[in-house]
Design a protein around this motif. Structure first.
Motif, short mmCIF file in Angstrom:
data_model
loop_
_atom_site.label_atom_id
_atom_site.label_comp_id
_atom_site.label_asym_id
_atom_site.label_seq_id
_atom_site.Cartn_x
_atom_site.Cartn_y
_atom_site.Cartn_z
N THR A 20 6.77 -2.92 17.19
CA THR A 20 6.96 -1.73 16.37
C THR A 20 6.77 -2.07 14.90
N ILE A 21 6.14 -1.16 14.17
CA ILE A 21 5.83 -1.36 12.76
C ILE A 21 6.64 -0.36 11.93
N ASP A 22 7.61 -0.86 11.16
CA ASP A 22 8.40 0.07 10.35
C ASP A 22 7.64 0.42 9.07
N GLY A 23 8.13 1.43 8.37
CA GLY A 23 7.43 1.93 7.18
C GLY A 23 7.27 0.89 6.09
N GLN A 24 8.29 0.06 5.89
CA GLN A 24 8.23 -0.96 4.86
C GLN A 24 7.17 -2.02 5.18
N THR A 25 7.12 -2.42 6.45
CA THR A 25 6.12 -3.40 6.87
C THR A 25 4.71 -2.90 6.62
N GLU A 26 4.49 -1.64 6.96
CA GLU A 26 3.16 -1.04 6.76
C GLU A 26 2.85 -0.90 5.27
N LYS A 27 3.84 -0.46 4.49
CA LYS A 27 3.63 -0.25 3.07
C LYS A 27 3.34 -1.55 2.33
N GLU A 28 4.05 -2.63 2.71
CA GLU A 28 3.88 -3.92 2.04
C GLU A 28 2.77 -4.77 2.66
N ARG A 29 2.10 -4.20 3.67
CA ARG A 29 0.99 -4.88 4.34
C ARG A 29 1.41 -6.22 4.93
N LEU A 30 2.57 -6.24 5.60
CA LEU A 30 3.08 -7.46 6.20
C LEU A 30 2.59 -7.59 7.64
N VAL A 31 2.29 -8.79 8.05
CA VAL A 31 1.82 -9.05 9.42
C VAL A 31 3.01 -9.54 10.26
N PRO A 32 3.36 -8.84 11.34
CA PRO A 32 4.48 -9.27 12.19
C PRO A 32 4.32 -10.70 12.69
N LYS B 216 -5.24 2.93 7.01
CA LYS B 216 -6.51 2.22 7.04
C LYS B 216 -6.40 0.84 6.40
N GLU B 217 -5.71 0.77 5.25
CA GLU B 217 -5.58 -0.51 4.55
C GLU B 217 -4.78 -1.50 5.38
N TYR B 218 -3.78 -1.01 6.10
CA TYR B 218 -2.96 -1.90 6.92
C TYR B 218 -3.76 -2.42 8.11
N LEU B 219 -4.61 -1.57 8.68
CA LEU B 219 -5.47 -2.00 9.78
C LEU B 219 -6.40 -3.12 9.32
N GLU B 220 -6.87 -3.03 8.07
CA GLU B 220 -7.73 -4.08 7.53
C GLU B 220 -6.98 -5.41 7.47
N GLY C 100 -13.23 6.11 12.49
CA GLY C 100 -14.45 6.71 11.96
C GLY C 100 -15.47 5.70 11.48
N GLU C 101 -15.17 4.41 11.60
CA GLU C 101 -16.09 3.38 11.13
C GLU C 101 -16.52 2.44 12.25
N ASP C 102 -16.19 2.77 13.48
CA ASP C 102 -16.61 2.00 14.65
C ASP C 102 -16.17 0.54 14.61
N LEU D 37 -5.09 16.49 8.32
CA LEU D 37 -5.44 15.14 7.89
C LEU D 37 -4.30 14.14 8.04
N SER D 38 -3.15 14.56 8.54
CA SER D 38 -2.06 13.59 8.75
C SER D 38 -2.36 12.69 9.94
N THR D 39 -3.07 13.22 10.95
CA THR D 39 -3.56 12.41 12.06
C THR D 39 -4.91 12.98 12.50
N ASN D 40 -5.69 12.16 13.19
CA ASN D 40 -6.98 12.63 13.72
C ASN D 40 -6.77 13.79 14.68
N SER D 41 -5.78 13.64 15.57
CA SER D 41 -5.60 14.64 16.63
C SER D 41 -5.19 15.99 16.05
N ILE D 42 -4.30 16.01 15.06
CA ILE D 42 -3.86 17.27 14.46
C ILE D 42 -5.05 17.98 13.81
N THR D 43 -5.89 17.22 13.12
CA THR D 43 -7.05 17.81 12.46
C THR D 43 -8.08 18.29 13.48
N ASP D 44 -8.35 17.49 14.50
CA ASP D 44 -9.30 17.89 15.54
C ASP D 44 -8.83 19.16 16.26
#
Length: 344
Positions: free
Chosen positions: A103-115, A134-138, A156-158, A193-200
């Motif tokens: 599980t990834i909490d908000g702080q971990t994602e915000k600070e770009r920390l790797v579990p 997107k930045e966290y996935l990078e 969206g970038e394959d 735009l909050s998620t792909n599915s909501i927008t689709d």
């Protein structure tokens, strides 16, 4: 040959969830040391194999897979994504693999920390359920050089295979269902735009409305969640228009239950006065006292497809990434009424 011991078997013996057992055996936080020790001891006693490797039984499995889910998707009630993980885990274990929930909490994602479990290179593959920044996935991609697959979102970038439900066409079907029952003033509940599915789903809703000669009004698009945190905000959002629509298409069943609750607080009856439809066909028991007409996502097929893709990658499948769409179907329940046609 004896019966294969599953995480669920261990959990049943101790009266804890499969997720708790997975966390205990993988060394993740969220489990007391006393309970962790009990789980480890019982797992050993029952013959559960925690140290399988691809080299021993590559044709059957033996892979350790990480399943990443943002904590924002796992709220007070049992969530759709948590259920998805459980479905993946059951299928993985049946094939001789281990799926660890991370599980990834908000702080971990915000600070770009790797579990830690990712940094230790203990995983053979990754499955990410639900959109992460997107930045966290990078950051994750640079830190972990293993095959991965996205579930219920795409970048969206394959950069990876993705398995999604047919949100666009499913929403199109749901909206046509309401239109065929005389509804013309139909609102869409979901922050774009909050998620792909909501927008689709919004795009599918819009197409159906346009085919009936109706241009959705701006006030018919109702926000349900904070676009930055992704958290549903019942208190500050869900602002209904002054002229009440005759129907609401909600981006998921949980949001549908909130809309029904708010409508009732304003004196409206569902479905006698206002109709409501949702999406997923997944709602924690007790959240709503009437069945919400919805579009059922084939969770088992999505989980199986994602697992198949990841295992094929681990066995050396070609490097071309693809978007895999899994169809669902409409499920009629009790939340929709028929109205006399009226112009918008």
């Amino acid at each position: 040959m004896g019966k294969t011991v599953k995480l669920a078997d261990i959990g049943a013996r101790l009266g804890v969830s499969t997720v708790t057992v997975s966390k205990a055996l993988s060394g993740q936080k969220g489990v007391s040391e006393e309970l962790r020790e009990k789980i480890i001891v019982l797992a050993d006693e029952m013959g559960y194999k925690r140290e399988l490797t691809p080299k021993k039984i590559p044709e059957e499995g033996g892979y350790t897979l990480g399943v990443l889910i943002a904590e924002k998707y796992i709220g007070k009630y049992d969530s759709f994504y948590l259920k998805m993980y459980q479905t993946v885990n059951v299928s993985a274990v049946e094939r001789g693999n281990l799926a660890l929930l991370v599980t990834i909490d908000g702080q971990t994602e915000k600070e770009r920390l790797v579990p830690k479990v990712l940094r230790e290179n203990r995983l053979d593959g990754l499955m990410i359920i639900g959109r992460l920044e997107k930045e966290y996935l990078e950051v994750i991609h640079r830190a972990v050089n293993v095959p991965w697959v996205f579930v219920d979102f795409y970048d969206g970038e394959d950069k990876a295979d993705a398995v999604i439900s047919d949100s666009y066409y499913g929403a199109y079907q749901m909206t046509r269902y309401l239109l065929k029952r005389g509804h013309r003033k139909i609102a869409y509940v979901g922050t774009l735009l909050s998620t792909n599915s909501i927008t689709d789903r919004y795009l599918g809703y819009t197409r159906a409305m346009l085919e009936y000669g109706i241009t959705p009004k701006p006030e018919w698009q109702i926000d349900d969640r904070n676009p930055e945190t992704g958290l549903v905000d019942e208190k500050n959002l869900f602002q209904f228009p002054k002229e009440m629509p005759t129907a609401f298409f909600c981006n998921c069943d949980v949001v549908g239950s909130i809309v029904i609750r708010k409508l009732r607080s304003l004196g409206y009856r569902v479905p006698e006065d206002v109709s409501v439809v949702g999406y997923d066909n997944y709602l924690y028991p007790g959240l709503c006292d009437i069945g919400i007409t919805t579009y059922e996502v084939d969770m088992k097929k999505m989980a199986a497809r994602a697992l198949d893709i990841l295992l094929e990658r681990l066995r050396g499948a070609d490097s071309i990434t693809r978007l895999h769409i899994v169809e669902g179907h409409l499920v009629e329940k009790d939340s929709v009424g028929i109205v006399d046609f009226c112009a918008v």
